[in-house]
Design a protein around this motif. Structure first.
Motif, short mmCIF file in Angstrom:
data_model
loop_
_atom_site.label_atom_id
_atom_site.label_comp_id
_atom_site.label_asym_id
_atom_site.label_seq_id
_atom_site.Cartn_x
_atom_site.Cartn_y
_atom_site.Cartn_z
N THR A 168 3.58 8.43 -2.56
CA THR A 168 4.08 7.28 -3.30
C THR A 168 5.15 6.53 -2.52
O THR A 168 5.83 5.67 -3.08
CB THR A 168 4.64 7.70 -4.67
OG1 THR A 168 5.66 8.69 -4.48
CG2 THR A 168 3.54 8.28 -5.55
N SER A 169 5.31 6.86 -1.24
CA SER A 169 6.29 6.17 -0.41
C SER A 169 5.73 4.82 0.03
O SER A 169 4.65 4.76 0.63
CB SER A 169 6.64 6.99 0.83
OG SER A 169 7.25 8.21 0.48
N LEU A 170 6.48 3.76 -0.27
CA LEU A 170 6.10 2.46 0.25
C LEU A 170 6.42 2.41 1.74
O LEU A 170 7.34 3.09 2.21
CB LEU A 170 6.88 1.35 -0.47
CG LEU A 170 6.57 1.15 -1.95
CD1 LEU A 170 7.59 0.19 -2.57
CD2 LEU A 170 5.16 0.61 -2.15
N VAL A 213 1.73 3.56 -9.39
CA VAL A 213 2.69 2.53 -8.97
C VAL A 213 4.04 2.68 -9.67
O VAL A 213 5.07 2.24 -9.15
CB VAL A 213 2.13 1.10 -9.20
CG1 VAL A 213 1.03 0.81 -8.19
CG2 VAL A 213 1.61 0.93 -10.62
N ASN A 271 11.44 -3.15 -3.94
CA ASN A 271 12.05 -2.32 -4.97
C ASN A 271 13.16 -3.03 -5.73
O ASN A 271 13.53 -2.62 -6.83
CB ASN A 271 12.59 -1.04 -4.36
CG ASN A 271 11.61 0.11 -4.52
OD1 ASN A 271 11.00 0.26 -5.57
ND2 ASN A 271 11.46 0.91 -3.48
N VAL A 294 -3.46 4.93 -7.81
CA VAL A 294 -2.11 4.88 -7.26
C VAL A 294 -1.11 4.86 -8.41
O VAL A 294 -1.15 3.96 -9.26
CB VAL A 294 -1.90 3.61 -6.39
CG1 VAL A 294 -0.45 3.52 -5.93
CG2 VAL A 294 -2.83 3.64 -5.18
N GLU A 348 5.63 5.31 -9.85
CA GLU A 348 6.42 6.21 -9.00
C GLU A 348 6.78 5.56 -7.67
O GLU A 348 7.76 5.95 -7.02
CB GLU A 348 5.66 7.51 -8.77
CG GLU A 348 5.40 8.32 -10.03
CD GLU A 348 4.60 9.57 -9.73
OE1 GLU A 348 4.66 10.05 -8.59
OE2 GLU A 348 3.91 10.06 -10.64
N ALA A 349 5.99 4.59 -7.25
CA ALA A 349 6.24 3.95 -5.95
C ALA A 349 7.45 3.01 -6.01
O ALA A 349 8.15 2.83 -5.01
CB ALA A 349 5.01 3.19 -5.50
N THR A 386 -0.41 3.01 -13.51
CA THR A 386 -1.28 3.32 -12.38
C THR A 386 -2.23 2.15 -12.15
O THR A 386 -2.50 1.36 -13.06
CB THR A 386 -2.12 4.59 -12.63
OG1 THR A 386 -2.99 4.37 -13.74
CG2 THR A 386 -1.22 5.79 -12.90
N GLU A 440 10.23 -1.81 1.26
CA GLU A 440 11.32 -1.27 0.45
C GLU A 440 12.06 -2.37 -0.31
O GLU A 440 12.58 -2.15 -1.40
CB GLU A 440 12.30 -0.48 1.32
CG GLU A 440 11.77 0.88 1.74
CD GLU A 440 11.46 1.77 0.54
OE1 GLU A 440 12.22 1.77 -0.43
OE2 GLU A 440 10.43 2.47 0.59
N TYR A 497 0.82 -1.20 0.00
CA TYR A 497 0.00 0.00 0.00
C TYR A 497 0.86 1.25 0.00
O TYR A 497 2.05 1.23 0.31
CB TYR A 497 -0.92 0.02 1.23
CG TYR A 497 -0.19 -0.02 2.56
CD1 TYR A 497 0.27 1.16 3.15
CD2 TYR A 497 0.05 -1.22 3.21
CE1 TYR A 497 0.94 1.13 4.36
CE2 TYR A 497 0.73 -1.26 4.42
CZ TYR A 497 1.17 -0.08 4.99
OH TYR A 497 1.85 -0.11 6.17
N VAL A 498 0.21 2.35 -0.36
CA VAL A 498 0.72 3.69 -0.09
C VAL A 498 -0.37 4.41 0.69
O VAL A 498 -1.49 3.93 0.79
CB VAL A 498 1.08 4.46 -1.38
CG1 VAL A 498 2.21 3.77 -2.12
CG2 VAL A 498 -0.14 4.63 -2.27
#
Length: 347
Positions: free
Chosen positions: A214-216, A255, A224, A253, A257-258, A267, A221, A208-209
């Motif tokens: 957009t920070s997980l 995604v 990523n 969202v 960018e996340a 998105t 992390e 989720y954010v």
């Protein structure tokens, strides 16, 4: 030197939801027998464990009140999850807490949804009251299995649903679209999610954010580094069903960018759940009104705590309130500032 107080007590960590419901029946108020004194200014703040975005947000509020010209202090009290924290507030063990709108509506209506079990034997005698909406949580589902192309393909699969105390957000969208009985939702520590995916112990997992950020979350992390990760989508028909569910909204969202790699879609439409600050109803109107005044006088500072709070302001706080009681002290503040919505329920 600024001091912030943290109470890391884990209250009845081994107790189940039913046990907490029973506890609430013994301690809870609403009929003059609450353990909460209306004029107390040392508020125990029930919140999820350290490392969660919820904890970070509550820490920001505690710091704000530490520095503000007020007698109200917020002492963080970590619990096993949002529902446990909410029930402890109902029981008078916490004065203020974080919870989804579903917890307020389900407990007020004495009904049950996955992760918000407040019907039958799980009813509580005292319903915590809304003060302000603070953010929303925007979940989405990821997989490393190429045979899984959409949310529909999760039928018959095992999905990591995060920590047990956070079951609602990951479970209720499947309930809304009729897939809840067809998916095996497993609970476990958030930090296990990336490993469970990588090792094939689960077929998919929920992450989720918060709000427009957009920070997980910190535990996510590691996702990523998993550039074979794929984001799953609900169908248009499923999204229409979710939009009709009073417990959920649908938001977008980004995604792409996340994550730190190119995702399969840019998105994704998320079945979004609003989060509120709730208080015990026996707190005095004057103190709850003061809590609102200090919070809304420092919107810029609050927004800087985390991008999860990037949307927070007076209008957002009211627009996110739902159909369960709002504390009269908060109602008074909103009315005096021409923000009150007459369709809401005054406590």
């Amino acid at each position: 030197m600024t001091r912030m107080s943290y109470n890391r007590r884990r209250f009845m960590a081994a107790a189940g939801v039913a046990g907490l419901a029973g506890l609430a029946g013994c301690i809870g108020g609403g009929n003059g027998d609450s353990s909460v004194e209306s004029d107390t200014t040392d508020w125990s703040f029930g919140i999820t464990r350290e490392g969660t975005i919820g904890y970070i947000k509550a820490s920001g509020w505690a710091q704000l009140f530490e520095n503000a010209d007020t007698d109200i202090t917020l002492t963080l009290n970590t619990t096993g999850g949002s529902e446990e924290a909410y029930r402890l507030c109902a029981a008078g063990e916490n004065h203020i807490t974080r919870g989804t709108s579903a917890m307020g509506m389900a407990s007020y209506n004495e009904e049950s949804r996955p992760g918000a079990q407040f019907g039958g034997d799980n009813t509580i005698p005292t319903v915590p009251q809304q003060v302000m909406a603070i953010a929303d949580i925007r979940p989405f589902w990821v997989t490393m299995d190429d045979s899984i192309q959409s949310i529909d393909d999760l039928a018959g699969k095992t999905v990591h649903n995060g920590a047990a105390g956070s079951r609602f957000v990951g479970a209720i969208p499947f309930d809304s679209v009729g897939l809840y009985e067809d998916i095996e939702l497993t609970q476990g520590d958030w930090s296990d999610v990336p490993f469970a995916l990588e090792e094939g112990r689960v077929d998919a997992a929920y992450t989720y954010v918060m709000a427009s950020g957009t920070s997980l979350p910190g535990w996510a992390e590691q996702l990523n580094s998993m550039d074979s990760l794929r984001v799953l989508e609900f169908s248009d028909d499923q999204l229409s069903t979710i939009e009709e569910d009073p417990y959920l909204n649908v938001t977008e969202v980004p995604v792409n960018e996340a994550f730190g790699f190119e995702t399969n879609i840019d998105t994704v439409q998320s079945p979004t759940a609003p989060y509120q600050w709730y208080v015990h109803p026996d707190l005095s109107n004057d103190l709850v009104k003061e809590f609102c005044e200090i919070s809304f006088s420092n919107v810029d500072e609050i927004q800087e705590v985390h991008d999860a709070l990037g949307l927070f302001n007076e209008e957002y706080a009211v627009e996110g309130l739902t159909q369960s009681p709002v504390h009269p002290g908060a109602v008074e503040w909103y009315q005096e500032n021409d923000l009150w919505n007459e369709d809401l329920i005054e406590g």
